[in-house]
Design a protein around this motif. Structure first.
Motif, PDB file in Angstrom:
ATOM      1  N   ALA A  81       0.834  -1.212   0.000  1.00 15.66           N
ATOM      2  CA  ALA A  81       0.000   0.000   0.000  1.00 15.66           C
ATOM      3  C   ALA A  81       0.860   1.250   0.000  1.00 15.66           C
ATOM      4  CB  ALA A  81      -0.941  -0.015   1.212  1.00 15.66           C
ATOM      5  N   THR A  82       1.999   1.205   0.705  1.00 10.77           N
ATOM      6  CA  THR A  82       2.916   2.353   0.744  1.00 10.77           C
ATOM      7  C   THR A  82       3.553   2.577  -0.614  1.00 10.77           C
ATOM      8  OG1 THR A  82       3.385   1.901   3.079  1.00 10.77           O
ATOM      9  CG2 THR A  82       4.922   3.335   1.910  1.00 10.77           C
ATOM     10  N   ARG A  83       3.952   1.485  -1.276  1.00  7.55           N
ATOM     11  CA  ARG A  83       4.519   1.617  -2.630  1.00  7.55           C
ATOM     12  C   ARG A  83       3.505   2.240  -3.587  1.00  7.55           C
ATOM     13  NH1 ARG A  83       8.782  -1.846  -4.362  1.00  7.55           N
ATOM     14  NH2 ARG A  83      10.593  -1.339  -3.085  1.00  7.55           N
ATOM     15  N   ALA A  84       2.248   1.850  -3.459  1.00 10.44           N
ATOM     16  CA  ALA A  84       1.213   2.419  -4.323  1.00 10.44           C
ATOM     17  C   ALA A  84       1.031   3.910  -4.063  1.00 10.44           C
ATOM     18  CB  ALA A  84      -0.111   1.674  -4.108  1.00 10.44           C
ATOM     19  N   GLU A  85       1.174   4.325  -2.809  1.00  8.90           N
ATOM     20  CA  GLU A  85       1.097   5.746  -2.480  1.00  8.90           C
ATOM     21  C   GLU A  85       2.253   6.513  -3.122  1.00  8.90           C
ATOM     22  OE1 GLU A  85      -1.208   7.426  -0.999  1.00  8.90           O
ATOM     23  OE2 GLU A  85      -2.473   5.788  -0.263  1.00  8.90           O
ATOM     24  N   LEU A  86       3.428   5.909  -3.139  1.00 11.74           N
ATOM     25  CA  LEU A  86       4.578   6.541  -3.791  1.00 11.74           C
ATOM     26  C   LEU A  86       4.299   6.735  -5.277  1.00 11.74           C
ATOM     27  CD1 LEU A  86       7.521   7.529  -3.917  1.00 11.74           C
ATOM     28  CD2 LEU A  86       8.227   5.128  -4.112  1.00 11.74           C
ATOM     29  N   TYR A  87       3.723   5.712  -5.909  1.00 17.70           N
ATOM     30  CA  TYR A  87       3.394   5.835  -7.330  1.00 17.70           C
ATOM     31  C   TYR A  87       2.382   6.947  -7.561  1.00 17.70           C
ATOM     32  CZ  TYR A  87       1.061   5.011 -11.748  1.00 17.70           C
ATOM     33  OH  TYR A  87       0.491   5.184 -12.987  1.00 17.70           O
TER      34      TYR A  87
END
Length: 243
Positions: A223-229
Motif C-alpha cells: 500500500a505504501t509503494r502504491a502511495e509513492l506511485y
C-alpha cells in the motif's frame, strides 16, 4: 516532496479499510516475487549444508561417490524445477504482480476485490505486459552482474513500471521504462530509505515465522509503494510528461 511518514499514514488507512482483500493480494504478490530466488538458492544451499555436515570426513569412499551422484541428480532436478518456476514467474507471476499493483492503486479510493490480480490476463494486454516485465527483470539482473550498486540503482529506476502497466496495460515497453525513469529522477535514494523504514517490521515478521508479515507487513508495504506511485503520477501530470 513526499515524506515516508506521510505515505505510510495514507497507506495504513487504505489498507485497514479493505483489510482481507489487501492481505490476500499482497500474499500472492510476495509469493511470486520470491519464487525463483528461493528455488535456485534455497534448495541448493540446503542440500549442500546436508552434504557437508553429514558426509564430510565420516563416510567411506564408496558412500562419498554415491552421495556425489545423488547430489548431481538433486541439482539436475532442482535446475529443471528452477526453469519451470522461472517460466511460471515470467508468464504468470509477473502478470499477477502487475494486477496486485493495480489493486493497491485502486484501493486508495475504492474497495476493490482480490480478483483484480487477474486483470493482466486480458488477451489484448497480456503479451505486452509479459514482455515489459521480463525486460525489467532482465535489465536489473544484467546490471546487478556488473556490481551490486548498479543493480540497486536500476531496481529503483524501474520501480514504477508495474504500477504504470497496472493503469496502462497496453503501453509500449520503451514508454513504460522512460516514464518510470522520469518519475524516479532524484527519488531513488528516498525510495531506498523508505524501504529501510520497514526493516524493523521485517525482523518482527521473521520472529513470528512470517505471520505478522502476511497479515500486516506485506499489505502495509504494498500500500505504501502504491502511495509513492500516486504521488509520482501527480507530479508527472503537473510536469506534462504523461497525459
Amino acid at each position: 516532496m513526499w515524506t515516508s511518514m506521510e505515505l505510510k499514514v495514507r497507506a495504513k488507512g487504505a489498507f485497514y479499510k479493505n483489510y482481507w482483500h489487501c492481505v490476500l493480494t499482497a500474499l500472492v504478490m510476495s509469493i511470486f516475487a520470491g519464487l525463483v530466488v528461493y528455488n535456485f538458492f534455497g534448495v541448493f544451499y540446503d542440500h549442500d549444508m546436508y552434504w557437508h555436515t553429514n558426509l564430510f570426513w565420516e563416510q567411506s569412499r564408496v558412500l562419498l561417490l554415491q552421495a556425489f551422484y545423488t547430489l548431481v541428480d538433486v541439482r539436475v532436478v532442482g535446475g529443471i524445477t528452477g526453469i519451470l518456476f522461472l517460466f511460471l514467474k515470467v508468464f504468470l507471476g509477473n502478470v499477477l504482480f502487475v494486477g496486485g499493483c493495480r489493486f493497491f492503486i485502486m484501493n486508495q479510493t475504492m474497495n476493490p476485490m482480490a480478483v483484480e490480480l487477474g486483470f493482466g490476463m486480458n488477451p489484448q494486454a497480456y503479451g505486452k505486459m509479459v514482455q515489459t516485465m521480463l525486460l525489467k527483470d532482465l535489465y536489473t539482473m544484467l546490471w546487478s552482474l556488473l556490481f551490486v550498486i548498479p543493480g540497486v540503482i536500476k531496481h529503483y529506476e524501474y520501480l514504477m513500471i508495474p504500477y504504470i502497466l497496472g493503469e496502462n496495460p497496453e503501453m509500449d515497453y520503451k514508454e513504460a521504462f522512460l516514464i518510470s525513469r522520469r518519475m524516479m529522477e532524484g527519488q531513488k535514494m528516498n525510495a531506498f530509505v523508505l524501504d529501510l523504514t520497514f526493516i524493523g517490521w521485517a525482523i518482527v515478521s521473521s520472529l513470528t515465522l512470517g505471520i505478522v508479515g502476511v497479515f500486516f507487513v506485506q499489505p502495509y508495504y504494498q500500500a505504501t509503494r502504491a502511495e509513492l506511485y500516486s504521488w509520482n503520477r501527480m507530479i508527472a501530470y503537473q510536469e506534462g510528461y504523461i497525459r
